[in-house]
Structure formats: structure tokens, C-alpha cells
Design a protein around this motif. Structure first.
Motif, PDB file in Angstrom:
ATOM      1  N   TYR A  22       0.836  -1.206   0.000  1.00 34.14           N
ATOM      2  CA  TYR A  22       0.000   0.000   0.000  1.00 34.14           C
ATOM      3  C   TYR A  22       0.869   1.254   0.000  1.00 34.14           C
ATOM      4  O   TYR A  22       0.610   2.220  -0.731  1.00 34.14           O
ATOM      5  N   ARG A  23       1.929   1.221   0.831  1.00 36.64           N
ATOM      6  CA  ARG A  23       2.804   2.371   1.001  1.00 36.64           C
ATOM      7  C   ARG A  23       3.388   2.862  -0.328  1.00 36.64           C
ATOM      8  O   ARG A  23       3.517   4.042  -0.582  1.00 36.64           O
ATOM      9  N   GLU A  24       3.746   1.881  -1.181  1.00 37.78           N
ATOM     10  CA  GLU A  24       4.390   2.245  -2.447  1.00 37.78           C
ATOM     11  C   GLU A  24       3.392   2.762  -3.472  1.00 37.78           C
ATOM     12  O   GLU A  24       3.760   3.477  -4.383  1.00 37.78           O
ATOM     13  N   LEU A  59      10.919   7.408  14.286  1.00 31.58           N
ATOM     14  CA  LEU A  59      10.110   6.545  15.152  1.00 31.58           C
ATOM     15  C   LEU A  59       8.871   6.050  14.417  1.00 31.58           C
ATOM     16  O   LEU A  59       8.303   6.768  13.593  1.00 31.58           O
ATOM     17  N   ALA A  60       8.445   4.817  14.740  1.00 37.29           N
ATOM     18  CA  ALA A  60       7.338   4.170  14.023  1.00 37.29           C
ATOM     19  C   ALA A  60       7.680   4.143  12.531  1.00 37.29           C
ATOM     20  O   ALA A  60       6.860   4.499  11.682  1.00 37.29           O
ATOM     21  N   CYS A  61       8.901   3.725  12.243  1.00 34.57           N
ATOM     22  CA  CYS A  61       9.440   3.825  10.869  1.00 34.57           C
ATOM     23  C   CYS A  61       8.788   2.839   9.914  1.00 34.57           C
ATOM     24  O   CYS A  61       8.946   2.952   8.700  1.00 34.57           O
ATOM     25  N   GLY A  62       8.028   1.846  10.448  1.00 30.44           N
ATOM     26  CA  GLY A  62       7.402   0.851   9.584  1.00 30.44           C
ATOM     27  C   GLY A  62       8.450   0.135   8.751  1.00 30.44           C
ATOM     28  O   GLY A  62       9.492  -0.310   9.265  1.00 30.44           O
ATOM     29  N   VAL A  81      13.043   2.997  14.255  1.00 28.93           N
ATOM     30  CA  VAL A  81      12.534   2.169  15.356  1.00 28.93           C
ATOM     31  C   VAL A  81      11.067   1.870  15.110  1.00 28.93           C
ATOM     32  O   VAL A  81      10.283   2.775  14.785  1.00 28.93           O
ATOM     33  N   ASP A  82      10.692   0.605  15.243  1.00 29.48           N
ATOM     34  CA  ASP A  82       9.273   0.245  15.122  1.00 29.48           C
ATOM     35  C   ASP A  82       8.984  -0.935  16.049  1.00 29.48           C
ATOM     36  O   ASP A  82       9.828  -1.818  16.246  1.00 29.48           O
ATOM     37  N   LEU A  83       7.750  -0.933  16.554  1.00 33.04           N
ATOM     38  CA  LEU A  83       7.275  -1.965  17.455  1.00 33.04           C
ATOM     39  C   LEU A  83       7.116  -3.314  16.748  1.00 33.04           C
ATOM     40  O   LEU A  83       7.216  -4.372  17.371  1.00 33.04           O
ATOM     41  N   SER A  84       6.868  -3.262  15.458  1.00 30.88           N
ATOM     42  CA  SER A  84       6.507  -4.473  14.715  1.00 30.88           C
ATOM     43  C   SER A  84       7.750  -5.148  14.122  1.00 30.88           C
ATOM     44  O   SER A  84       8.421  -4.584  13.248  1.00 30.88           O
ATOM     45  N   VAL A 106      13.809  -3.063  16.621  1.00 30.15           N
ATOM     46  CA  VAL A 106      12.434  -3.383  17.045  1.00 30.15           C
ATOM     47  C   VAL A 106      12.314  -2.901  18.479  1.00 30.15           C
ATOM     48  O   VAL A 106      13.035  -3.380  19.358  1.00 30.15           O
ATOM     49  N   ASN A 107      11.439  -1.956  18.713  1.00 33.05           N
ATOM     50  CA  ASN A 107      11.248  -1.461  20.087  1.00 33.05           C
ATOM     51  C   ASN A 107       9.977  -0.635  20.162  1.00 33.05           C
ATOM     52  O   ASN A 107       9.523  -0.072  19.153  1.00 33.05           O
ATOM     53  N   ASP A 108       9.429  -0.583  21.359  1.00 35.42           N
ATOM     54  CA  ASP A 108       8.315   0.316  21.615  1.00 35.42           C
ATOM     55  C   ASP A 108       8.923   1.681  21.931  1.00 35.42           C
ATOM     56  O   ASP A 108       9.867   1.768  22.740  1.00 35.42           O
ATOM     57  N   VAL A 109       8.394   2.720  21.312  1.00 34.30           N
ATOM     58  CA  VAL A 109       8.958   4.056  21.529  1.00 34.30           C
ATOM     59  C   VAL A 109       9.039   4.385  23.019  1.00 34.30           C
ATOM     60  O   VAL A 109      10.024   4.969  23.479  1.00 34.30           O
ATOM     61  N   VAL A 110       8.022   3.964  23.785  1.00 32.55           N
ATOM     62  CA  VAL A 110       8.019   4.342  25.208  1.00 32.55           C
ATOM     63  C   VAL A 110       9.113   3.616  26.005  1.00 32.55           C
ATOM     64  O   VAL A 110       9.380   3.981  27.142  1.00 32.55           O
ATOM     65  N   GLY A 124       8.297  11.156  13.276  1.00 26.12           N
ATOM     66  CA  GLY A 124       7.313  10.142  13.683  1.00 26.12           C
ATOM     67  C   GLY A 124       6.096  10.265  12.786  1.00 26.12           C
ATOM     68  O   GLY A 124       5.208  11.084  13.050  1.00 26.12           O
ATOM     69  N   PHE A 125       6.099   9.514  11.685  1.00 27.46           N
ATOM     70  CA  PHE A 125       4.986   9.601  10.747  1.00 27.46           C
ATOM     71  C   PHE A 125       3.962   8.531  11.105  1.00 27.46           C
ATOM     72  O   PHE A 125       4.222   7.350  10.945  1.00 27.46           O
ATOM     73  N   TYR A 126       2.822   8.967  11.653  1.00 32.15           N
ATOM     74  CA  TYR A 126       1.741   8.087  12.138  1.00 32.15           C
ATOM     75  C   TYR A 126       2.175   7.299  13.375  1.00 32.15           C
ATOM     76  O   TYR A 126       1.967   6.103  13.448  1.00 32.15           O
ATOM     77  N   ASP A 129      -0.968   8.396  16.679  1.00 34.50           N
ATOM     78  CA  ASP A 129      -2.308   7.802  16.515  1.00 34.50           C
ATOM     79  C   ASP A 129      -2.431   6.485  17.275  1.00 34.50           C
ATOM     80  O   ASP A 129      -3.523   5.966  17.449  1.00 34.50           O
ATOM     81  N   TYR A 130      -1.301   5.915  17.691  1.00 35.34           N
ATOM     82  CA  TYR A 130      -1.321   4.607  18.369  1.00 35.34           C
ATOM     83  C   TYR A 130      -1.291   4.737  19.897  1.00 35.34           C
ATOM     84  O   TYR A 130      -1.326   3.723  20.589  1.00 35.34           O
ATOM     85  N   ALA A 131      -1.177   5.952  20.411  1.00 32.36           N
ATOM     86  CA  ALA A 131      -1.135   6.124  21.877  1.00 32.36           C
ATOM     87  C   ALA A 131      -2.525   5.821  22.435  1.00 32.36           C
ATOM     88  O   ALA A 131      -3.507   6.473  22.061  1.00 32.36           O
TER      89      ALA A 131
HETATM   90  C1  LIG Z   1       0.853   3.457   9.661  1.00 31.36           C
HETATM   91  S1  LIG Z   1       2.444   2.773  10.054  1.00 31.36           S
HETATM   92  C2  LIG Z   1       3.510   4.072   9.444  1.00 31.36           C
HETATM   93  C3  LIG Z   1       4.896   3.606   9.154  1.00 31.36           C
HETATM   94  C4  LIG Z   1       5.849   4.641   8.590  1.00 31.36           C
HETATM   95  N1  LIG Z   1       6.084   5.746   9.518  1.00 31.36           N
HETATM   96  C5  LIG Z   1       5.313   5.174   7.302  1.00 31.36           C
HETATM   97  O1  LIG Z   1       4.778   6.298   7.284  1.00 31.36           O
HETATM   98  O2  LIG Z   1       5.410   4.466   6.293  1.00 31.36           O
HETATM   99  C6  LIG Z   1       2.516   3.008  11.792  1.00 31.36           C
HETATM  100  C7  LIG Z   1       3.643   2.241  12.458  1.00 31.36           C
HETATM  101  O3  LIG Z   1       3.691   2.607  13.833  1.00 31.36           O
HETATM  102  C8  LIG Z   1       4.209   1.517  14.547  1.00 31.36           C
HETATM  103  N2  LIG Z   1       3.970   1.741  15.981  1.00 31.36           N
HETATM  104  C9  LIG Z   1       2.791   1.871  16.606  1.00 31.36           C
HETATM  105  N3  LIG Z   1       2.964   2.078  17.929  1.00 31.36           N
HETATM  106  C10 LIG Z   1       4.301   2.086  18.152  1.00 31.36           C
HETATM  107  C11 LIG Z   1       5.118   2.236  19.309  1.00 31.36           C
HETATM  108  N4  LIG Z   1       4.571   2.433  20.519  1.00 31.36           N
HETATM  109  N5  LIG Z   1       6.455   2.165  19.175  1.00 31.36           N
HETATM  110  C12 LIG Z   1       7.017   1.959  17.957  1.00 31.36           C
HETATM  111  N6  LIG Z   1       6.294   1.813  16.821  1.00 31.36           N
HETATM  112  C13 LIG Z   1       4.954   1.874  16.903  1.00 31.36           C
HETATM  113  C14 LIG Z   1       3.452   0.343  13.931  1.00 31.36           C
HETATM  114  O4  LIG Z   1       4.094  -0.888  14.199  1.00 31.36           O
HETATM  115  C15 LIG Z   1       3.458   0.724  12.448  1.00 31.36           C
HETATM  116  O5  LIG Z   1       4.551   0.152  11.767  1.00 31.36           O
END
Ligand SMILES: C[S@@+](CC[C@H](N)C(=O)[O-])C[C@H]1O[C@@H](n2cnc3c(N)ncnc32)[C@H](O)[C@@H]1O
Length: 264
Positions: A22-24, A59-62, A81-84, A106-110, A124-126, A129-131
Motif C-alpha cells: 500500500y505504502r508504495e 520513530l514508528a518507521c514501519g 525504530v518500530d514496534l513491529s 524493534v522497540n516500543d517508543v516508550v 514520527g509519521f503516524y 495515533d497509536y497512543a
Molecule cells: C501506519 S504505520 C507508518 C509507518 C511509517 N512511519 C510510514 O509512514 O510508512 C505506523 C507504524 O507505527 C508503529 N507503531 C505503533 N505504535 C508504536 C510504538 N509504541 N512504538 C514503535 N512503533 C509503533 C506500527 O508498528 C506501524 O509500523
């Protein structure tokens, strides 16, 4: 797919693969790229239009979509850094295929500890929204503040909290948002769960996921509490000279996402 399945994110690998495709290809990319590069990053670039010598934390680099673009701007060091784990696997696979010198974690930002050397820019792009509640949002912003040197910037994108319910129906542009438990009236309380569905290039829905809404004033308070001096909202924009500008007219007026630039 039922929403509760999406909440559990049972198949993270499937989501990571779908999101990468989807991203591409998603139709909104020209708008998002233009807003990030022309309206948010540009004032931070040097005279040569580069980030030469800068240390950046994405952060949340996907899968590293923006991490690679930032690296291409010549920064000295960048960490994504990304949680997934499946998202980071994809990012690392791309890095092995086309090495740029990006480090991924791989890490949780917090859970991030402060780096010995501060960063010049955190992105931190998106992410926000996950908080899941205000405390988690504040914890994320505090971590970001701790990573940044004085006078340095955070830039990010989140769902368009300024547009309120007008941001919801963007089916024409391959994304819909739906409030999980319907609300009366226009006001959206902090912490409201929003089901986000992205549509692929065949216009088919991909795995839905949950985002959380916070009002602009909550964001502004949280950034102040975490030690930022300013927070500026950056509406989506698009190159007025682009051939397909008319197609994006509605999107610009009722944008699904919004940029933010904060200075420590
Ligand atoms: C919609 S994707 C966006 C990815 C990338 N920033 C982009 O724009 O292509 C959101 C990402 O946030 C990550 N994410 C959500 N909560 C997170 C957290 N607490 N720590 C690190 N990553 C997190 C998810 O795993 C997911 O990969």
C-alpha cells in the motif's frame, strides 16, 4: 475482517506485507511526500538542500519508507525504530538489497532509553495515533524530547485532528476512518477509538487497524508538558503546478492527515 481482530493485530506479518504494498502505491503519496518534503523538512535543510552531518531518529518507521528518504538527504546517522518485528524485517531486507547504512531496531517508543548523543531531528509519521491514552501520548512525546538537543525539531504526521469528523470519508483516496463506538454530536473525546481501513491499488480493503483520537489542544498541552517550546500544525498541501492537482482538490480541503512541527 471484524474490527476486534484488527485490534488484536493477530497477523502482524500480513499487515506488514499489505502495508508495504500500500505504502508504495497509494494515491495520496504525492500529497504526503510534498507536505513532508516541501512544507516540513525544507526549512531544516542546508543551502544544498541536504541534511548533511545530522543525526536522525525515525520513530514508528514501519518498513523504512521515510527512513530511506531521509537517509538519501545525506544525514550522517539514522536509526529507524518500530514496534513491529515484521515491519523491521521488511526494512532490513530492503537495506540488505540496497545498503544505505540505516540502523533499524524493534522497540516500543516508550521503552527507548536516552541516547548518549542527542539527535538533531526526530520524526514520527503516524506514531501518535497509536497512543492508547493521554499518559501514553505524553510518555511518547517525553521520550522524543529527551532524544533531542535544545532548539532541535520533531516532525510528524497524524490523522487530521483539526478537521474532526470531516477527515473520515476519504474513500476516493483509498482510506476510510470510522468511529468504533458511534458518538452523538461533532465533538470527538480524547482516546476515541477509530477504525482505519486502507484500500489497495485494486480498491480492495486491507487489514483494518485502530487509531486513537486526541484533540489539537491536548497535543499542544502534551508537547508543552514534555518541554517543547512550540508546536505548529502543517495542513496537507500539493504542488499547485502538478498536472493532477484537480484530483487532489477535495483531499486538500478535507485532508485525512495533518503534519506537525515541534521545536524543543
Ligand atoms: C501506519 S504505520 C507508518 C509507518 C511509517 N512511519 C510510514 O509512514 O510508512 C505506523 C507504524 O507505527 C508503529 N507503531 C505503533 N505504535 C508504536 C510504538 N509504541 N512504538 C514503535 N512503533 C509503533 C506500527 O508498528 C506501524 O509500523
Amino acid at each position: 475482517m471484524e474490527v476486534h481482530e484488527a485490534v488484536a493485530h493477530e497477523d502482524e506479518s500480513q499487515f506488514a506485507t499489505e502495508f508495504t504494498e500500500y505504502r508504495e502505491k497509494n494515491v495520496r503519496l504525492p500529497v504526503e511526500h510534498y507536505t513532508i518534503h516541501e512544507c516540513m523538512l525544507k526549512p531544516l535543510l542546508n543551502d544544498g538542500g541536504l541534511l548533511t552531518g545530522k543525526r536522525i531518529l525515525d520513530l514508528a518507521c514501519g518498513n523504512g519508507h521515510y527512513t530511506r528518504q531521509l537517509k538519501d538527504l545525506g544525514c550522517a546517522y539514522i536509526r529507524g525504530v518500530d514496534l513491529s518485528a515484521p515491519m523491521i524485517d521488511i526494512a532490513r531486507k530492503i537495506e540488505r538489497r540496497d545498503p544505505k547504512g540505516i540502523e533499524y531496531e524493534v522497540n516500543d517508543v516508550v521503552n527507548l532509553s536516552s541516547s548518549q548523543q542527542s539527535y538533531d531531528l526526530v520524526t514520527g509519521f503516524y506514531l501518535f495515533d497509536y497512543a492508547r491514552d493521554r499518559d501514553e501520548l505524553l510518555a511518547m512525546v517525553r521520550i522524543i524530547s529527551n532524544q533531542l538537543g535544545e532548539g532541535k525539531h520533531f516532525i510528524g504526521i497524524i490523522g487530521n485532528v483539526i478537521a474532526g469528523k470531516k477527515m473520515f470519508d476519504q474513500r476516493k483516496y483509498g482510506v476510510t476512518r470510522e468511529i468504533k463506538d458511534p458518538l452523538d454530536g461533532e465533538r470527538i473525546p480524547d482516546g476515541t477509538e477509530i477504525v482505519v481501513t486502507l484500500y489497495d491499488e485494486h480498491d480492495q480493503p486491507t487489514t483494518p487497524f485502530i487509531n486513537y483520537y486526541y484533540s489539537p489542544s491536548t497535543y499542544e498541552q502534551v508537547f508543552r508538558e514534555a518541554g517543547f517550546k512550540s508546536l505548529e500544525w502543517v495542513p496537507y498541501q500539493y504542488d499547485k503546478n502538478a498536472d493532477d492537482y484537480a484530483f487532489f482538490d477535495d483531499l486538500i480541503n478535507r485532508a485525512p492527515s495533518i503534519g506537525m512541527v515541534a521545536k524543543k
